[in-house]
Design an enzyme around this catalytic site. Structure first.
Site, short mmCIF file in Angstrom:
data_model
loop_
_atom_site.label_atom_id
_atom_site.label_comp_id
_atom_site.label_asym_id
_atom_site.label_seq_id
_atom_site.Cartn_x
_atom_site.Cartn_y
_atom_site.Cartn_z
N LYS A 16 0.85 -1.22 0.00
CA LYS A 16 0.00 0.00 0.00
C LYS A 16 0.87 1.25 0.00
CE LYS A 16 -1.83 1.52 4.01
NZ LYS A 16 -1.52 2.94 4.30
N ASN A 17 1.89 1.27 0.85
CA ASN A 17 2.68 2.50 1.03
C ASN A 17 3.72 2.72 -0.05
OD1 ASN A 17 1.06 2.97 3.17
ND2 ASN A 17 2.57 2.43 4.75
N CYS A 26 -5.08 12.03 12.03
CA CYS A 26 -5.92 10.83 12.18
C CYS A 26 -5.71 10.33 13.60
CB CYS A 26 -5.57 9.80 11.14
SG CYS A 26 -3.93 9.20 11.38
N ARG A 41 0.15 14.64 13.04
CA ARG A 41 0.68 14.48 11.67
C ARG A 41 0.78 15.79 10.90
NH1 ARG A 41 -1.55 8.90 9.49
NH2 ARG A 41 0.47 8.83 8.48
N ASP A 43 4.32 0.66 12.22
CA ASP A 43 3.12 0.04 11.65
C ASP A 43 2.95 -1.41 12.07
OD1 ASP A 43 3.21 1.79 8.44
OD2 ASP A 43 2.65 2.41 10.46
N ARG A 102 -8.71 -0.63 4.41
CA ARG A 102 -7.85 0.38 3.75
C ARG A 102 -6.51 -0.24 3.37
NH1 ARG A 102 -7.53 6.03 6.91
NH2 ARG A 102 -6.04 6.28 5.21
C1 EPZ Z 1 4.03 6.95 6.37
O1 EPZ Z 1 3.22 7.99 6.88
C2 EPZ Z 1 3.13 5.73 6.25
N1 EPZ Z 1 2.02 6.02 5.32
C3 EPZ Z 1 2.57 5.37 7.64
O2 EPZ Z 1 1.82 4.16 7.50
C4 EPZ Z 1 3.75 5.11 8.58
O3 EPZ Z 1 3.25 4.86 9.88
C5 EPZ Z 1 4.67 6.33 8.62
O4 EPZ Z 1 5.10 6.65 7.28
C6 EPZ Z 1 5.91 6.11 9.48
O5 EPZ Z 1 6.61 5.00 9.00
C7 EPZ Z 1 2.28 5.98 3.98
O6 EPZ Z 1 3.40 5.74 3.55
C8 EPZ Z 1 1.12 6.27 3.09
P1 EPZ Z 1 5.97 10.36 8.52
P2 EPZ Z 1 3.78 9.51 6.89
O7 EPZ Z 1 5.88 11.63 7.74
O8 EPZ Z 1 4.61 9.75 5.71
C9 EPZ Z 1 6.10 13.57 11.98
C10 EPZ Z 1 -0.01 2.74 7.71
O9 EPZ Z 1 -0.48 2.18 8.71
N2 EPZ Z 1 6.10 14.57 10.89
O10 EPZ Z 1 7.20 9.51 8.40
O11 EPZ Z 1 2.64 10.41 7.17
C11 EPZ Z 1 4.74 12.90 12.08
O12 EPZ Z 1 3.86 13.67 12.87
C12 EPZ Z 1 0.42 4.18 7.79
O13 EPZ Z 1 0.17 2.17 6.59
C13 EPZ Z 1 6.28 15.91 11.22
O14 EPZ Z 1 6.44 16.27 12.39
O15 EPZ Z 1 4.72 9.45 8.20
C14 EPZ Z 1 5.06 11.59 12.74
O16 EPZ Z 1 5.15 11.78 14.14
C15 EPZ Z 1 0.10 4.80 9.15
N3 EPZ Z 1 6.27 16.84 10.24
C16 EPZ Z 1 6.46 11.26 12.19
O17 EPZ Z 1 6.98 12.49 11.66
C17 EPZ Z 1 6.10 16.48 8.92
O18 EPZ Z 1 6.13 17.39 8.04
C18 EPZ Z 1 6.45 10.22 11.08
O19 EPZ Z 1 5.67 10.72 10.05
C19 EPZ Z 1 5.92 15.13 8.60
C20 EPZ Z 1 5.92 14.18 9.60
#
Ligand code: EPZ
Length: 416
Positions: free
Chosen positions: A22-23, A117, A122, A305, A397
């Site tokens: 998915k990701n 969410c 996020r 995850d 999803r």
């Molecule tokens: C990706 O989300 C995945 N989704 C998530 O999988 C996964 O949990 C996550 O990466 C971490 O591995 C997809 O790839 C579609 P991040 P993403 O930006 O990109 C903070 C699932 O279950 N952050 O790496 O949104 C954020 O708040 C989903 O398949 C900032 O502070 O994750 C979080 O605490 C859930 N500022 C941390 O970084 C930003 O601009 C990780 O977020 C961006 C992120």
């Protein structure tokens, strides 16, 4: 709302085939916006999130054709819009990935702020600061983000945190920007590497994905491509835990062994027998398992995850296990539901202390997000009696044909 009913007590046995990731599919679908030719993509899993992404690309004017058996052709030659409706944006956070490609190709995009969410706030600060460094102007008002760039220029960008989405968004914007971009402290997830190979297949010049420094040399335009998406390492890990929690014996096909190495190492530490050969993983569990401690970290650390699913397993292992969740500030929503099944879990901020119990008991539960829902299904497989899991739209999803695949392994699960 449909729900799962699971009758616990069956060991999982047999073979299961893992679907496309998915990701990886989500950023790759979005990257196809940058080409004026056909992008043919194989191994696409039938998931709610993929359907939403299809709607989103179509609303921009892209033509998407499902050729059946997991192959899609996407043509973005006639993109007619550069903004996404709020209703679509709110359905899935990954919609924020359209900013990079649209800025790169059209120099403008307007999206509603993707809803946070249940697992955390996020924010998108890392994404937006990076685009500003590349010369974009960002306006945030009334819950909408508008980004404009007369000319997107390459930049040397250092991420505060190795954000997966920000890494992918900036890679895509940089692929069509003027000049060179460096992303330092980049995310190293396998899905980032899959996006790199997709972009390079379109004629982009990206290197370093999988390490913490990615270099991109902007191109004038990008062409079409044919690409097969990597298997889903989180779906893989979920079934591996299914074998462990039911003390079963299963073989997983169509996997990339090294992508689940962080989980394999921890399951082996708990006493789970795991044998691997290329493309296959054999998980069998006979002996009494041992409690373990985990801390979620960016890849190649233990994946956040997989945290809820592992918590379900640790709830059934005698002794005390510790989970520290460092990635999301609110990813323990599944704990209340596991407690309702008899799990003994104490939460102290980002730390969960799990005292294993003899057995969990089936009851009514509710999925609060995708991976929390998966954890409840896993707990239901081993709980005594029936477990009902509501809000399974969350689970659909990210898991293709979950009940069918579990029934194929001997589980008693049905959708009502
Ligand atoms: C990706 O989300 C995945 N989704 C998530 O999988 C996964 O949990 C996550 O990466 C971490 O591995 C997809 O790839 C579609 P991040 P993403 O930006 O990109 C903070 C699932 O279950 N952050 O790496 O949104 C954020 O708040 C989903 O398949 C900032 O502070 O994750 C979080 O605490 C859930 N500022 C941390 O970084 C930003 O601009 C990780 O977020 C961006 C992120």
């Amino acid at each position: 709302m449909s729900k799962f009913i699971i009758k616990g007590g069956n060991r999982l046995e047999g073979e299961v085939c893992i679907s496309g990731a998915k990701n990886a599919i989500l950023p790759i679908f979005v990257a196809s916006l940058m080409s004026e030719s056909d992008c043919i993509i194989h191994n696409i899993a039938m998931l709610r999130d993929v359907e939403v992404m299809e709607q989103l690309l179509t609303s921009l004017g892209a033509k998407i054709k499902s050729e059946g058996n997991g192959t899609y052709t996407i043509n973005s030659n006639n993109i007619s819009h550069t903004s996404i409706s709020e209703q679509l944006m709110r359905k899935m956070r990954a919609s924020n990935l359209i900013i990079g490609p649209m800025l790169g190709r059209f120099g403008e995009v307007k999206i509603a702020y993707p809803g946070g969410c249940n697992i955390g706030d996020r924010p998108m600060d890392i994404h937006l600061k990076s685009f500003e460094k590349m010369g974009a102007e960002i306006y945030e008002e009334h819950g909408f983000i508008t980004a404009r760039a007369k000319e997107l220029r390459g930049a040397d960008i250092h991420f505060d945190f190795p954000s997966v989405g920000a890494t992918e968004n900036v890679m895509m914007a940089a692929a069509l920007a003027e000049g060179k971009t460096i992303i330092r402290n980049a995310a190293r997830e396998p899905e980032v590497v899959d996006l790199q190979s997709f972009l390079n297949g379109m004629g982009a010049k990206v290197q370093g994905a999988g390490t913490d420094t990615i270099r991109i040399e902007g191109q004038k335009k990008l062409g079409g491509i044919e690409h097969t998406v990597i298997p889903d390492r989180i779906e893989t890990g979920t079934y591996m835990i299914g074998a462990a929690i039911t003390r079963g014996d299963i073989v997983l096909d169509n996997v990339i062994v090294e992508h689940v190495e962080p989980l394999t190492a921890k399951l082996r530490e708990a006493g789970v027998k795991i044998e691997t050969e290329s493309g296959k993983i054999h998980v069998k569990t006979k002996e009494q398992l041992k409690p373990i401690d985990i801390k979620t970290l960016p890849y190649p650390g233990f994946p956040t995850d997989m945290q809820p699913q592992l918590m379900a397993l640790l709830s059934t292992i005698q002794g005390t296990s510790i989970i520290i969740e460092t990635i999301f500030e609110n990813r323990f929503k599944h704990v209340d539901e596991l407690r309702r099944m008899g799990a003994k879990i104490k939460i102290d901020g980002r730390v969960a202390i799990i005292k294993g119990v003899e057995n969990l008991s089936g009851t009514n539960t509710q999925a609060t997000d995708l991976r929390a829902g998966a954890a409840l299904v896993l707990a239901g497989l081993v709980a005594s009696g029936d477990t009902v899991v509501e809000n399974i739209n969350y689970i659909q999803r990210g898991y293709e044909n979950l009940p069918e695949k579990l029934r194929g392994l001997g589980a008693q699960i049905k959708t009502i």
